[in-house]
Design a protein around this motif. Structure first.
Motif: not given
Length: 335
Positions: A236-250
């Protein structure tokens, strides 16, 4: 505590946590306050007491098993011998160090400002990649499991080849080896009893500081305190994508708005599990990851260079102070 008093943190004296106060105030029980009965130069003493030979003496006279629990004996501290040149020489040394360290401090401040600007560029790049993504899922749906750490401090084993990862091990999306606690194989196995970190998983800090993350660097780690393991579901997900999204402003704003703690932010596990996220198809996740990897790698290289400069400048500052107060360099006005 009055202006001119020497204030010493008995647990962190060996880290240079002491100084001559310029203010009137109060201190916590971890501090000792010494009232001056001398006519020596306060600026010289301030440099001298934080010089390398003195910090080595504090370490030798501290008691305790663990480094963070060392306790400097105030009696031993009071009996330490200190080199004291004539008062005119003390003032000349202090004047010299004021000038030289001010220049070094200015260079350090410039590099710190550069890091702040690079951080802003990094945040902007991440934000641009996620700005158009519409929230359509929760973090728990991108993971097979979300595992909290054991709420105990791992027993340190200096001979252990395994590492209990602490919050200090994670910064700006990267793993920082050597900042964790070395542990035995038995401790590593015990702390991973609910699930072992694997490549592709994400490590997350839920306190001090909260909201940092990095990819799992290998299988010889376990969770230290305040850490969470996100076992990413690769279907369902790519680990690095989850990682980057954690650092998003939202997402970072969401943590701020939903976390506990008036002084130290704490992200509760239910909040993390129900975190709203953008979860597009895997191909789109991989495209965003590749884009961010390319942009941030250049920024991270510049940040690493600035951090290295600051580290060297602090070493230079410390060495200069030690050389000056111990008479290893010639200073005009000092006999």
């Amino acid at each position: 505590m009055e202006p001119g008093d020497l204030v010493v943190n008995k647990m962190k004296a060996w880290q240079g946590s002491m100084g001559i106060s310029q203010f009137r105030g109060i201190v916590s029980p971890a501090y000792f306050v010494y009232r001056p009965l001398h006519r020596e130069d306060g600026r010289f003493l301030s440099y001298l007491l934080r010089s390398q030979p003195m910090t080595k003496a504090y370490i030798a006279n501290s008691k305790g098993i663990r480094i963070n629990q060392w306790d400097l004996d105030p009696g031993a501290f009071s009996r330490l011998r200190v080199p004291l040149p004539p008062l005119a020489g003390q003032r000349a040394i202090a004047d010299y160090l004021d000038r030289e360290t001010a220049q070094i401090d200015t260079l350090i401040a410039e590099q710190q400002r550069l890091i702040e600007l690079l951080d802003e560029r990094r945040v902007a790049a991440i934000e641009a990649s996620f700005a158009c993504g519409v929230v359509n899922s929760r973090l728990r749906h991108a993971c097979r499991e979300i595992i909290d750490c054991p709420h105990t401090t791992p027993d340190r084993d200096e001979t252990g080849v395994y590492e209990a990862v602490r919050t200090a091990s994670v910064r700006r999306g990267a793993f920082r080896p050597g900042n964790g606690i070395p542990v035995s194989e038995a401790a590593w196995s015990s702390r991973n009893s609910l699930g072992s970190p694997e490549l592709g998983d994400v490590l997350f800090t839920r306190e001090a500081p909260a909201g940092e993350a990095c990819m799992v660097p290998g299988n010889q780690i376990c969770l230290g305190q305040r850490m969470v393991l996100l076992k990413v579901d690769s279907e369902k997900a790519v680990g690095e994508f989850v990682l980057w999204q954690i650092y998003s402003k939202r997402v970072q704003d969401h943590f701020v708005n939903t976390s506990n703690g008036s002084t130290v932010t704490n992200i509760r596990l239910p909040v993390l599990r129900s975190l709203p996220i953008y979860l597009p198809p895997l191909d789109e996740q991989r495209r965003i990851v590749a884009e961010l990897d390319e942009v941030t790698s250049k920024i991270d290289t510049l940040i690493a260079e600035a951090e290295r400069f600051i580290e060297l400048a602090k070493e230079r500052r410390s060495a200069l102070i030690t050389a000056a107060v111990t008479g290893q360099i010639d200073i005009p006005g000092v006999e």
